[in-house]
Write an enzyme that holds these catalytic residues in place. Structure first.
Site, PDB file in Angstrom:
ATOM      1  N   GLU A   1       1.630   1.813  -3.599  1.00  0.00           N
ATOM      2  CA  GLU A   1       0.413   2.243  -4.301  1.00  0.00           C
ATOM      3  C   GLU A   1       0.050   3.679  -3.940  1.00  0.00           C
ATOM      4  OE1 GLU A   1      -2.272  -1.685  -4.763  1.00  0.00           O
ATOM      5  OE2 GLU A   1      -1.548  -1.286  -2.730  1.00  0.00           O
TER       6      GLU A   1
ATOM      7  N   GLU B   1       2.263  -8.330  -1.742  1.00  0.00           N
ATOM      8  CA  GLU B   1       1.025  -8.862  -1.166  1.00  0.00           C
ATOM      9  C   GLU B   1       0.862 -10.359  -1.398  1.00  0.00           C
ATOM     10  OE1 GLU B   1       0.096  -4.483  -2.039  1.00  0.00           O
ATOM     11  OE2 GLU B   1       1.240  -6.107  -2.978  1.00  0.00           O
TER      12      GLU B   1
ATOM     13  N   GLY C   1       0.802  -1.216   0.000  1.00  0.00           N
ATOM     14  CA  GLY C   1       0.000   0.000   0.000  1.00  0.00           C
ATOM     15  C   GLY C   1       0.832   1.261   0.000  1.00  0.00           C
TER      16      GLY C   1
END
Length: 258
Positions: A116, A136, A113
Site C-alpha cells: 500500500e 491481511e 502495508g
C-alpha cells in the site's frame, strides 16, 4: 552525495536533485513500525521543503521493499488505540500529500502495508524479483492504507480476498507497476528516472502531478477542466518562457524553477 545521519530506521540521502529514502530494518524485512514511518514523514518534509530537490525515490533492500506493518507492535491494539492514535492517517498518508514526485523502487517483498505504501507513490519501478500482495486476510484483518479501493477500480492491486502474491510481470500487466528492470539495476534506473524528472521545471512537474491526482480523484470532466486552467497558469512561469524560447532557438533550456 550528502547523507542524513540522524535517523534510526531509514537512510536519507541526496543524489544531485534527487532525494533518496531507504528503509533500514533489514532483520524485520523493513516492517513498517510507527517510528520508521515517522522518520519517513520527516524526511519527506525535509525534501519537500528543499529547493534543491526535484524528485524523491523510496526503496528498501534486495529482499524486501517492506514486508508490511509491524504486527508485533499493533497486535494488541484496541479500536480506541487505533482511532485515538489516528493510525496510518497520521503519518503514512504524508506520501500522498507530497507535492513533489515520489517513485517507489521495489525489490523483493512489498506486502500488506508495504504494498500500500508503494501504491501511495506516484509510480512504481519494480525489480524482476518483486512480489506484491495484500495478505491481511490471513491474520484476521483487512487492508487499511488503500489496498481495497485500487482493487475496486479495476483489479489493479493484489487480491485482497485470496492473499495471493503477484509477481512483477503480472503487476506490470495489471497496471500496478510502471516498469520492470533487472534487480541489479533497480536503484540505478530509479535514480536516473528521478533525475530526469528533477531536471525539468519544478513548478511544471508539480502542476502535472496535481493535475493527474485531481483527475483520478474527481473524474474526467473535472480533471480536464483543472488541467486546462493549470495549463493556462503555466504561461505565467519564467520557465515556460525559457522553455519555449529555447525550443525556437534550438538549444537546451536552462530552467530556474520559477
Amino acid at each position: 552525495m550528502t547523507e542524513t545521519s540522524n535517523y534510526q530506521y531509514i537512510i536519507a540521502e541526496t543524489r544531485g536533485r534527487v532525494g533518496l529514502i531507504t528503509f533500514n530494518r533489514p532483520q524485520q524485512l523493513n516492517a513498517l513500525c510507527d517510528a520508521l514511518v515517522e522518520e519517513l514523514r520527516q524526511a519527506l518534509d525535509d525534501f519537500e521543503a528543499s529547493d534543491a530537490i526535484g524528485a524523491i525515490v523510496i526503496t528498501g533492500s534486495e529482499k524486501a521493499f517492506a514486508a508490511g506493518a509491524d504486527i508485533t507492535a499493533i497486535k494488541d491494539f484496541s479500536y480506541m488505540d487505533a482511532y485515538r492514535r489516528d493510525y496510518i492517517t497520521r503519518n503514512w498518508e504524508r506520501i500522498t500529500r507530497c507535492r513533489k514526485p515520489v517513485i517507489a523502487a521495489v525489490a523483493g517483498y512489498a506486502l500488506g502495508g508495504g504494498c500500500e505504501l508503494a501504491m501511495m507513490c506516484d509510480f512504481i519501478l519494480a525489480a524482476d524479483t518483486a512480489q506484491f500482495g495484500q495478505p491481511e486476510i490471513k491474520i484476521g484483518t483487512l487492508p487499511g492504507a488503500g489496498g481495497t479501493p485500487p482493487a475496486a477500480r479495476g483489479g489493479k492491486a493484489p487480491e485482497c480476498l485470496t492473499a495471493r502474491l503477484m509477481g512483477a510481470e503480472e503487476a506490470e500487466r495489471a497496471g500496478l507497476v510502471a516498469r520492470i528492470v533487472p534487480a541489479d539495476r533497480l536503484l540505478e534506473d530509479a535514480l536516473a528516472t528521478a533525475d530526469t524528472i528533477a531536471s525539468f521545471s519544478l513548478p511544471v512537474v508539480m502542476m502535472i502531478k496535481e493535475s493527474v491526482n485531481r483527475a483520478a480523484e474527481s473524474g474526467l470532466g473535472e480533471g480536464l477542466l483543472f488541467e486546462r486552467r493549470v495549463f493556462h497558469a503555466s504561461f505565467s512561469l519564467e520557465d515556460q518562457k525559457e522553455g519555449m524560447v529555447a525550443f525556437v532557438e534550438k538549444r537546451k533550456p536552462v530552467f530556474q524553477h520559477r
